[in-house]
Design an enzyme around this catalytic site. Structure first.
Site, PDB file in Angstrom:
ATOM      1  N   HIS A   1      13.012  -2.718   1.365  1.00  0.00           N
ATOM      2  CA  HIS A   1      12.445  -1.425   1.769  1.00  0.00           C
ATOM      3  C   HIS A   1      13.308  -0.313   1.228  1.00  0.00           C
ATOM      4  CE1 HIS A   1       9.623  -3.366   4.424  1.00  0.00           C
ATOM      5  NE2 HIS A   1      10.608  -4.152   4.791  1.00  0.00           N
ATOM      6  N   LEU A   2      12.650   0.767   0.840  1.00  0.00           N
ATOM      7  CA  LEU A   2      13.375   1.965   0.402  1.00  0.00           C
ATOM      8  C   LEU A   2      14.110   2.593   1.578  1.00  0.00           C
ATOM      9  CD1 LEU A   2      10.272   3.128  -1.522  1.00  0.00           C
ATOM     10  CD2 LEU A   2      12.466   2.911  -2.679  1.00  0.00           C
ATOM     11  N   SER A   3      13.386   2.764   2.682  1.00  0.00           N
ATOM     12  CA  SER A   3      13.968   3.392   3.873  1.00  0.00           C
ATOM     13  C   SER A   3      14.556   2.309   4.774  1.00  0.00           C
ATOM     14  CB  SER A   3      12.894   4.183   4.626  1.00  0.00           C
ATOM     15  OG  SER A   3      11.887   3.305   5.108  1.00  0.00           O
TER      16      SER A   3
ATOM     17  N   ARG B   1      13.874   3.883  12.128  1.00  0.00           N
ATOM     18  CA  ARG B   1      12.684   4.741  12.191  1.00  0.00           C
ATOM     19  C   ARG B   1      11.867   4.447  13.453  1.00  0.00           C
ATOM     20  NH1 ARG B   1       9.783   4.698   6.557  1.00  0.00           N
ATOM     21  NH2 ARG B   1       8.711   6.428   7.602  1.00  0.00           N
TER      22      ARG B   1
ATOM     23  N   GLU C   1      12.740  -9.686   0.991  1.00  0.00           N
ATOM     24  CA  GLU C   1      12.003  -8.491   1.441  1.00  0.00           C
ATOM     25  C   GLU C   1      12.870  -7.257   1.228  1.00  0.00           C
ATOM     26  OE1 GLU C   1       9.964  -8.523   5.333  1.00  0.00           O
ATOM     27  OE2 GLU C   1      10.915  -6.585   5.684  1.00  0.00           O
TER      28      GLU C   1
ATOM     29  N   ALA D   1       3.437  -0.929   4.544  1.00  0.00           N
ATOM     30  CA  ALA D   1       2.933  -0.974   5.930  1.00  0.00           C
ATOM     31  C   ALA D   1       2.531  -2.388   6.361  1.00  0.00           C
ATOM     32  CB  ALA D   1       1.757  -0.020   6.094  1.00  0.00           C
TER      33      ALA D   1
ATOM     34  N   PRO E   1       0.792  -1.230   0.000  1.00  0.00           N
ATOM     35  CA  PRO E   1       0.000   0.000   0.000  1.00  0.00           C
ATOM     36  C   PRO E   1       0.824   1.281   0.000  1.00  0.00           C
ATOM     37  CG  PRO E   1      -0.111  -1.099   2.131  1.00  0.00           C
ATOM     38  CD  PRO E   1       0.532  -2.058   1.185  1.00  0.00           C
ATOM     39  N   ASN E   2       0.305   2.249  -0.727  1.00  0.00           N
ATOM     40  CA  ASN E   2       0.847   3.618  -0.827  1.00  0.00           C
ATOM     41  C   ASN E   2       2.112   3.716  -1.673  1.00  0.00           C
ATOM     42  OD1 ASN E   2      -1.153   4.894   0.895  1.00  0.00           O
ATOM     43  ND2 ASN E   2      -0.213   3.748   2.573  1.00  0.00           N
TER      44      ASN E   2
ATOM     45  N   ASP F   1       1.779 -15.899   5.811  1.00  0.00           N
ATOM     46  CA  ASP F   1       1.279 -17.268   5.616  1.00  0.00           C
ATOM     47  C   ASP F   1       1.217 -17.644   4.138  1.00  0.00           C
ATOM     48  OD1 ASP F   1       1.085 -17.634   8.320  1.00  0.00           O
ATOM     49  OD2 ASP F   1      -1.102 -17.516   8.426  1.00  0.00           O
TER      50      ASP F   1
ATOM     51  N   ARG G   1       5.080  11.046  -2.441  1.00  0.00           N
ATOM     52  CA  ARG G   1       4.850  10.666  -1.044  1.00  0.00           C
ATOM     53  C   ARG G   1       6.140  10.814  -0.225  1.00  0.00           C
ATOM     54  NH1 ARG G   1       4.801   4.464   1.016  1.00  0.00           N
ATOM     55  NH2 ARG G   1       4.191   4.909   3.156  1.00  0.00           N
TER      56      ARG G   1
ATOM     57  N   HIS H   1       4.577  -4.783   8.803  1.00  0.00           N
ATOM     58  CA  HIS H   1       4.521  -4.740  10.263  1.00  0.00           C
ATOM     59  C   HIS H   1       3.244  -5.364  10.835  1.00  0.00           C
ATOM     60  CE1 HIS H   1       7.637  -1.964   9.104  1.00  0.00           C
ATOM     61  NE2 HIS H   1       6.750  -1.168   8.528  1.00  0.00           N
TER      62      HIS H   1
ATOM     63  N   ARG I   1       8.020   0.203  13.188  1.00  0.00           N
ATOM     64  CA  ARG I   1       8.530  -0.225  11.870  1.00  0.00           C
ATOM     65  C   ARG I   1       9.676  -1.225  11.990  1.00  0.00           C
ATOM     66  NH1 ARG I   1       5.982   3.208   8.188  1.00  0.00           N
ATOM     67  NH2 ARG I   1       5.602   5.226   9.129  1.00  0.00           N
TER      68      ARG I   1
ATOM     69  N   ASN J   1       8.164  -5.584  -1.440  1.00  0.00           N
ATOM     70  CA  ASN J   1       8.142  -4.454  -0.512  1.00  0.00           C
ATOM     71  C   ASN J   1       6.714  -4.421   0.040  1.00  0.00           C
ATOM     72  OD1 ASN J   1       8.106  -2.138   0.943  1.00  0.00           O
ATOM     73  ND2 ASN J   1       9.044  -0.845  -0.630  1.00  0.00           N
TER      74      ASN J   1
ATOM     75  N   TYR K   1      11.343   8.579   0.903  1.00  0.00           N
ATOM     76  CA  TYR K   1      11.193   7.552  -0.130  1.00  0.00           C
ATOM     77  C   TYR K   1      11.733   7.967  -1.502  1.00  0.00           C
ATOM     78  CZ  TYR K   1       8.117   5.630   3.453  1.00  0.00           C
ATOM     79  OH  TYR K   1       7.602   5.140   4.636  1.00  0.00           O
TER      80      TYR K   1
HETATM   81  C1  DQA Z   1       8.518   0.991   3.428  1.00  0.00           C
HETATM   82  C2  DQA Z   1       8.661   1.134   4.956  1.00  0.00           C
HETATM   83  C3  DQA Z   1       7.327   0.877   5.641  1.00  0.00           C
HETATM   84  O1  DQA Z   1       7.465   1.018   7.052  1.00  0.00           O
HETATM   85  C4  DQA Z   1       6.297   1.893   5.161  1.00  0.00           C
HETATM   86  O2  DQA Z   1       5.040   1.608   5.731  1.00  0.00           O
HETATM   87  C5  DQA Z   1       6.199   1.959   3.673  1.00  0.00           C
HETATM   88  C6  DQA Z   1       7.437   1.904   2.888  1.00  0.00           C
HETATM   89  C7  DQA Z   1       9.838   1.330   2.690  1.00  0.00           C
HETATM   90  O3  DQA Z   1       9.961   0.924   1.534  1.00  0.00           O
HETATM   91  O4  DQA Z   1      10.713   2.001   3.249  1.00  0.00           O
HETATM   92  O5  DQA Z   1       5.134   2.156   3.126  1.00  0.00           O
HETATM   93  O6  DQA Z   1       8.200  -0.363   3.129  1.00  0.00           O
END
Ligand code: DQA
Length: 147
Positions: A99-101, A106, A97, A76, A9-10, A86, A17, A79, A110, A73, A22
């Site tokens: 993540h950008l950040s 953080r 897995e 959210a 999501p997002n 599953d 964003r 977490h 997270r 990725n 990001y």
């Molecule tokens: C994220 C880190 C997550 O905590 C956050 O909810 C995101 C982006 C990242 O790519 O850094 O939406 O997955």
């Protein structure tokens, strides 16, 4: 080799964003980057994004027998989502897995990933380069298995 890139999501809002966290590249920019890198590796990529947990679960279920590996990725859902965890366990598709950040630098909430324990490993904190590193991580893992 066929690889599935899953985005939670997002991430469809990347570019506008929270660019301080990001970056300014859109998800489409990152998709183009990954596809051109994957072409050098003779690897086929499907890029997928959904804001809906159940759609991501269904995509993972349908990946069985089609994709050799996955990079996710979960955004959210990293977490919170036992359902995505599953699904990865159910299909047994090797998954990385990303993540950008750096989620470990953080907020406390997270720092926990429900997904990472069922993945080969986690890459976190390299901006869009996390996607490239994820591609190479899964590619190298599968190459050693001669897929
Ligand atoms: C994220 C880190 C997550 O905590 C956050 O909810 C995101 C982006 C990242 O790519 O850094 O939406 O997955």
């Amino acid at each position: 080799m066929k690889l599935l890139f899953l985005n939670g999501p997002n991430l469809n809002l990347l570019g506008s964003r929270e660019p301080d966290k990001y970056g300014t590249q859109t998800l489409e920019d990152i998709e183009k980057l990954i596809k051109s890198e994957a072409a050098k590796l003779n690897t086929e990529i499907e890029f997928y994004q959904s804001n809906i947990e159940g759609e991501i679960v269904t995509k993972i279920q349908k990946a069985k027998g089609i994709f050799d590996g996955a990079v996710i990725n979960p955004a959210a859902y990293t977490h919170t989502s036992i359902a995505i965890r599953d699904a990865i366990l159910a299909v047994q598709i090797p998954t990385v897995e990303i993540h950008l950040s750096n989620i470990h630098s953080r907020e406390e909430f997270r720092k926990t990933s429900l997904i990472a324990p069922v993945c080969i490993g986690q890459i976190s904190g390299f901006g869009s380069n996390s996607y490239i590193l994820g591609l190479y991580a899964i590619y190298n893992y599968l190459s050693k298995k001669n897929i």
